[in-house]
Structures are given as structure tokens and as C-alpha cells.
Scaffold this motif. Structure first.
Motif, PDB file in Angstrom:
ATOM      1  N   LEU A 115       0.825  -1.209   0.000  1.00  0.00           N
ATOM      2  CA  LEU A 115       0.000   0.000   0.000  1.00  0.00           C
ATOM      3  C   LEU A 115       0.859   1.258   0.000  1.00  0.00           C
ATOM      4  N   LYS A 116       1.970   1.213   0.708  1.00  0.00           N
ATOM      5  CA  LYS A 116       2.909   2.331   0.753  1.00  0.00           C
ATOM      6  C   LYS A 116       4.145   1.922  -0.049  1.00  0.00           C
ATOM      7  N   ALA A 117       4.078   2.194  -1.327  1.00  0.00           N
ATOM      8  CA  ALA A 117       5.086   1.639  -2.228  1.00  0.00           C
ATOM      9  C   ALA A 117       6.204   2.612  -2.577  1.00  0.00           C
ATOM     10  N   SER A 118       6.084   3.876  -2.196  1.00  0.00           N
ATOM     11  CA  SER A 118       7.086   4.865  -2.596  1.00  0.00           C
ATOM     12  C   SER A 118       7.779   5.474  -1.384  1.00  0.00           C
ATOM     13  N   GLY A 119       9.070   5.259  -1.299  1.00  0.00           N
ATOM     14  CA  GLY A 119       9.845   5.872  -0.230  1.00  0.00           C
ATOM     15  C   GLY A 119       9.879   7.384  -0.326  1.00  0.00           C
ATOM     16  N   HIS A 120       9.733   7.944  -1.542  1.00  0.00           N
ATOM     17  CA  HIS A 120       9.730   9.388  -1.714  1.00  0.00           C
ATOM     18  C   HIS A 120       8.489  10.025  -1.092  1.00  0.00           C
ATOM     19  N   VAL A 121       7.454   9.209  -0.879  1.00  0.00           N
ATOM     20  CA  VAL A 121       6.207   9.718  -0.301  1.00  0.00           C
ATOM     21  C   VAL A 121       6.096   9.360   1.174  1.00  0.00           C
TER      22      VAL A 121
ATOM     23  N   VAL B 208       3.231  -6.990   7.306  1.00  0.00           N
ATOM     24  CA  VAL B 208       3.320  -7.939   6.196  1.00  0.00           C
ATOM     25  C   VAL B 208       2.094  -8.842   6.241  1.00  0.00           C
ATOM     26  N   ASN B 209       1.139  -8.571   5.397  1.00  0.00           N
ATOM     27  CA  ASN B 209      -0.037  -9.438   5.237  1.00  0.00           C
ATOM     28  C   ASN B 209      -0.750  -9.044   3.953  1.00  0.00           C
ATOM     29  N   TRP B 210      -1.705  -9.845   3.538  1.00  0.00           N
ATOM     30  CA  TRP B 210      -2.349  -9.621   2.242  1.00  0.00           C
ATOM     31  C   TRP B 210      -3.195  -8.352   2.228  1.00  0.00           C
ATOM     32  N   ASP B 211      -3.631  -7.872   3.401  1.00  0.00           N
ATOM     33  CA  ASP B 211      -4.378  -6.612   3.449  1.00  0.00           C
ATOM     34  C   ASP B 211      -3.496  -5.410   3.145  1.00  0.00           C
ATOM     35  N   GLN B 212      -2.176  -5.602   3.204  1.00  0.00           N
ATOM     36  CA  GLN B 212      -1.232  -4.522   2.943  1.00  0.00           C
ATOM     37  C   GLN B 212      -0.778  -4.479   1.481  1.00  0.00           C
ATOM     38  N   LEU B 213      -1.389  -5.326   0.638  1.00  0.00           N
ATOM     39  CA  LEU B 213      -1.019  -5.371  -0.769  1.00  0.00           C
ATOM     40  C   LEU B 213      -2.182  -4.915  -1.639  1.00  0.00           C
ATOM     41  N   GLU B 214      -1.863  -4.487  -2.856  1.00  0.00           N
ATOM     42  CA  GLU B 214      -2.890  -4.212  -3.850  1.00  0.00           C
ATOM     43  C   GLU B 214      -2.299  -4.416  -5.241  1.00  0.00           C
ATOM     44  N   LEU B 215      -3.182  -4.709  -6.176  1.00  0.00           N
ATOM     45  CA  LEU B 215      -2.760  -4.923  -7.553  1.00  0.00           C
ATOM     46  C   LEU B 215      -2.963  -3.639  -8.345  1.00  0.00           C
ATOM     47  N   ARG B 216      -1.884  -3.166  -8.946  1.00  0.00           N
ATOM     48  CA  ARG B 216      -1.924  -2.007  -9.844  1.00  0.00           C
ATOM     49  C   ARG B 216      -2.000  -2.528 -11.277  1.00  0.00           C
TER      50      ARG B 216
END
Length: 402
Positions: A135-141, A151-159
Motif C-alpha cells: 500500500l505504501k510503495a514509494s519511499g519518496h512519499v 506484512v499481510n495480504w491486506d497490505q497489498l494491492e494490484l496495480r
């Protein structure tokens, strides 16, 4: 009975072709067609269940060679070697307002291995490509929050890799809840023999089994009993071989991954034979027989016990089948992640399977469908071991006195 030469080029090519076919559990039709074509090329008869589990038959040929099925009468129970075609994957469980997709895993695997995965999303009208991201994929942000999110599936998303600004844009592509997501295997075969890829579990096992069948068929080796090569579709979700082992089978060998880790006996060299997994101990006589075959024919072997592990062999017993079971595993590092094994391991497995196909029943009494009396029943300890006991067994009466 002799160890047969394994066509390593065929084994490697077959593995790469299998890895190129997406087959998360529930989306397996195409890999069934592929495997059936391989069996056709080998001249092996097979049948399919409603959902596509394949049961091929290598006929016994000890008397007058291959026989017409209509005129064939078996002399006793058969054996079965089982490998699963399905892999891990995911399914769309929610279309978010942002146009990103929430996922549920297919099979049991950690979301940390899904992060960064390139995937194909299969709609009912086509397919689209995408990436699985935290969910938080950018270190710049998000700065250090990138490293501290759970670390769990709720913390992921498909782009999805299309021009998308909201949920309606995604739906316009035909994307729906329940669509399958297949992760790219990304295989590499290195010059030193190592093979690195997702989904070696269990496409490496399938490739080894097909290579063993090819070796036996082309060599014309003597096969004393019918041997069924079974390719299942739902091992990763727990059912596997529960419904495909028939009453004409007396023993089942599962071919699958052997997790390599500190404290485990599995190795990325030789054959790994676990004596127990989550379903309990495998058959005493069959497992020791396979280990003896390895020792007698110079096939490196390892013994192991798997604590958190389920297999097609265990599924057959849980379904109530009265069969001996064993597992033959290829040792692989990072199971259910980016797995690594070695080509020599798969060759060793295929060699062992060719020996097993030539060997007949594990015990003479197994030629019969049912036992008559206990006089025919086996002993797990050799007779000579029993005679070595220096202290005689006490009289039962002595145990109740004083």
C-alpha cells in the motif's frame, strides 16, 4: 531392474514450458491440455475426471508386451505416482475506489513473496497485466513507513497497467471480483545447473515424472504391474488426490517440493524422502524400500521430517484409501517464494521413479487386494533384529504379580 538414462534436455524444456503456462489452483484447464499432449506423444493412455485430473496408465508388459485394454486382465493391485499441476496464485476480492485491487491468496503463502510480483489478471473476456505492490510503495512519499508497514495480504494491492483513475475504469476493462491472478514464474536455468523460479512447486516434480515415463517407454523396460501417473489440480488448496485414487491401487508415491532450511534434511542435491509430514508417518515399508533403491543404484538421498507440510500422498490417506504412501521430493530453497533447485536433483528423482516403475509391489502380500489372516501380515522389524534381543520378554503373568 536397472537405472535408466534420463533425457535432461527433455526434462529442462518440459519444465520451462510448464512454467510458461499460468495454473493457479482453479485455473488449470490449459496446463491439463499441455500435459495430455505430452502423454499422447509418449503413447500412454489416460482418462480425465470432470475437473481435469489426469490418470495415465503405464501398462504391465512382463508376458507378451503391451495389450489391448479391452482384452486386458490385471493380476493384482496397481501403483500410482502423483504430482500436482496447480500452483499458488491470487484472486480479486475487492475493487477499490482508487482503481487498485485487493487480493486474496490461492493456497497458503506469505504476502512478502507476492510483493513486487508481475502478474496476469484473467477476466472473463481477456487478460490484463499488472504489478502487486505494498500500500505504501514509494519511499519518496512515505519515507520510513515503507519499511514499517505490516506484512499481510491486506497490505497489498494490484496495480493494473492501464489508464485507470477509479473503480469504474477498472470495471470497464471487464475486471470483476473473483477474477484469477497468476504470478509470473520468471525462470532461470543457470550454466551451473541451478534452476530458479516461482512455481517449481510442483512443475519441477511434473517434469521429472514425465521424463521418467519417457525413459521407461523408450527403453522398453520390464514393468511388472500397472503404474498410474496421476496429475492433480487442487493440491495447493488442500484436496489434491482425495478423489482420484481408485480401489485398484495399493500404494501411492507423491512427487513434490522438499523445503531446504536450517534444521531440515532436504538438500539441493540428491533425492529427499520424508518419513513423516503433517498427515503423520508415511508407510514404513515403502519409504525404506525407496531409500534402499537409492543406496543400491548410487542415487544420493536424504531423509527428512516435514512439520508444516501437506501432500497428495497424505490427501489420499485422509480420503480413506487403504494404500501405502511415500513422498519423493526435490530439495528447493525458499519454498513458496522464488524457489531454487538443481537439475541433478530432478534427474535423480526421475531415475528413482524409473526403478520404482520396474519394481512391482512393495511386499509379496500386496499382490492381493485383501489380506486373509495375520499369518500373511508384515513385520516392521527384521527377524534377525528380533533374535538379537538379549533380554527375553517377561511372562505377562509376572507383570501382574508383586
Amino acid at each position: 531392474m536397472k537405472k535408466l538414462n534420463i533425457d535432461t534436455a527433455f526434462l529442462t524444456t518440459t519444465l520451462l514450458e510448464l512454467l510458461a503456462i499460468p495454473s493457479p489452483a482453479g485455473l488449470t484447464d490449459e496446463i491439463v491440455h499441455y500435459t495430455a499432449r505430452k502423454l499422447d506423444a509418449l503413447g500412454l493412455n489416460y482418462e480425465l475426471t470432470r475437473r481435469g485430473t489426469i490418470r495415465a496408465t503405464l501398462r504391465a508388459n512382463l508376458d507378451d508386451g503391451p495389450r489391448d485394454d479391452a482384452a486386458y486382465t490385471k493380476a493384482g493391485p496397481d501403483c500410482a505416482i502423483v504430482a500436482h499441476l496447480d500452483t499458488l496464485g491470487a484472486m480479486v476480492r475487492e475493487i477499490k475506489d482508487t482503481g487498485r485491487l485487493a487480493l486474496s491468496p490461492i493456497g497458503t503463502w506469505s504476502s512478502r513473496f507476492a510483493e513486487g510480483g508481475r502478474v496476469t489478471l484473467f477476466t472473463e473476456t481477456g487478460r490484463v497485466r499488472g504489478s502487486v505492490l505494498p500500500l505504501k510503495a514509494s519511499g519518496h512519499v512515505y519515507n520510513e513507513e515503507v519499511d514499517t508497514q505490516p506484512v499481510n495480504w491486506d497490505q497489498l494491492e494490484l496495480r493494473v497497467d492501464e489508464r485507470i483513475g477509479n473503480a469504474d475504469d477498472v470495471r470497464a476493462l471487464g475486471v470483476q471480483v473473483g477474477d484469477f491472478v497468476a504470478f509470473d514464474a520468471c525462470p532461470e536455468v543457470l550454466e551451473n545447473g541451478f534452476i530458479v523460479s516461482r512455481h517449481l512447486d510442483n512443475k519441477a516434480g511434473v517434469a521429472a515424472l514425465l521424463a521418467a515415463l519417457k525413459a521407461v517407454v523408450e527403453s522398453g523396460a520390464a514393468v511388472p504391474i500397472d503404474c498410474h501417473a496421476v496429475f492433480t489440480l487442487t493440491e495447493e488448496v488442500g484436496s489434491g488426490a482425495t478423489a482420484v485414487i481408485e480401489d485398484d491401487v495399493s500404494e501411492v508415491i507423491g512427487i513434490d517440493i522438499g523445503p531446504v532450511a536450517f534444521g531440515q534434511g532436504a538438500r539441493e542435491e540428491g533425492v529427499t524422502i520424508p518419513l513423516m509430514d503433517s498427515a503423520g508417518p508415511h508407510d514404513y515399508h515403502l519409504t525404506r524400500r525407496l531409500l534402499r533403491m537409492c543406496a543400491e543404484h548410487a542415487i544420493p538421498s536424504n531423509r527428512d521430517v516435514f512439520r508444516f507440510y501437506h501432500s497428495d500422498a497424505g490427501a489420499a490417506v485422509k480420503a480413506g484409501h487403504d494404500v501405502r504412501t511415500a513422498l519423493v521430493c526435490f530439495g528447493a530453497d525458499a519454498s513458496h517464494g522464488y524457489e531454487r533447485t538443481h537439475l541433478s536433483v530432478l534427474v535423480n528423482i526421475a531415475e528413482l521413479l524409473t526403478l520404482y516403475m520396474q519394481s512391482g509391489h512393495t511386499l509379496p502380500k500386496d499382490r492381493h487386494h485383501r489380506l486373509g489372516t495375520v499369518d500373511d501380515f508384515s513385520h516392521q522389524l527384521e527377524a534377525e533384529q528380533l533374535t538379537r534381543q538379549e533380554t527375553p520378554m517377561p511372562d505377562p503373568g509376572e507383570l501382574t504379580r508383586g
